[in-house]
Design an enzyme around this catalytic site. Sequence first.
Site, PDB file in Angstrom:
ATOM      1  CE  LYS A   1      55.085  54.594  22.181  1.00  0.00           C
ATOM      2  NZ  LYS A   1      55.275  54.242  23.151  1.00  0.00           N
TER       3      LYS A   1
ATOM      4  CE1 TYR B   1      44.701  57.056  -7.757  1.00  0.00           C
ATOM      5  CE2 TYR B   1      43.035  58.249  -9.126  1.00  0.00           C
ATOM      6  CZ  TYR B   1      43.544  57.390  -8.270  1.00  0.00           C
ATOM      7  OH  TYR B   1      42.499  56.072  -7.782  1.00  0.00           O
TER       8      TYR B   1
END
Length: 392
Positions: free
Chosen positions: A94, A39
């Site tokens: 899925k 970060y």
Amino acid sequence: MPSSSVDHSDPVFELHRGGKLAVASTVPLTSREDLSLAYTPGVAKVCEAIAADPELVDDYTWVSHTVAVVTDGSAVLGLGNIGPRAAMPVMEGKAVLFKQFGGVDAVPICLDTQDVDQIVATVVALAPSFGGINLEDISAPRCFEIERRLDELLPIPVFHDDQHGTAIVVLAALRNAATLLNRKLGDLRVVVSGAGAAGVAVTRMLAAGGVNPGEIVVCDSRGVLHPDREGLTPVKAELAEFTNAARCQGGITDALRGADVLIGVSGGQIPEQAVAGMAPGGIVFALANPTPEVHPDVAGRHVAVVATGRSDFPNQINNVLAFPGIFRGALDARATRITDNMKVAAADAIASVVAENLTADAIVPSPLDPRVAPAVAEAVLDAARRDGVARA
């Protein structure tokens, strides 16, 4: 509070409790140095590089291996228009299949709109976060326009699996069934029962894969499609123009008289006497799930090869044979779209996995066969490069 109508002892509900997906970090975060790299301030350096060269997003973010699984909940399984919240378990499933079989990360996105313009605008706005878009369980005919518009607007692959995944596996299965029976695709007379999303895509895929389009007859709930039939939608009118060269009319029984192949993608029931009228040594793919258009045992009395969409009968025509490898190959190629040649290459690859060991009960691989996705991915990658749509 959980609904009192749910049987919490049912193992299905227990497996789905809390959902089937989670986000995991791919980098260590155990020290101040780790934080400064993952970060601030380190991440700013990567942001500046991507701003200067947007294609670097594929190298330095998850975009190159992540797809969005997008639905509006309008045509979920055989359940119909159940809406976005009820569609989420299917979209999660899925995504799990994408990861398990193709190594592709996938994010389920269930949209609370069924307006074509809003769906297109929303997916276009979300697209920078993904390397591909898998459209799922969107009802016809809206699915055709949504896919077409997104394909034109986005520089990444767009794939409506209910159409093309089914069609690709059907072509693979038909190739192997024809080989087993010592037949050629170009000599087969094929009847497609159903002119929705899957039926349209199956018809086009068979024509692209070597079946003579003039020998394909498509039926919907009102009977055979032909150019003189009134009230055809634009999509059905287009099908009628390039299929059914003999201009057959009537219903499914008329269409099947003397036919070599029946592909059911409609959910409507087909009487046994209609199947009995097919040519000797025929092929039936009855793909409606959970209730096939004709029961496999009934079809087996009259034809040589039978396939279904169910896992409890031989020859399951399962989309999981196609979509994980297709997206893996398209992402590896950094393809801008998925072409017809890439789809045909995927079908050929699926067929090839079991080509040396064909029997009437094994014309397609098992959905759990670990050879399938890598074979499909390699074939799709090669086809993308041949078609000039690969950026890698």
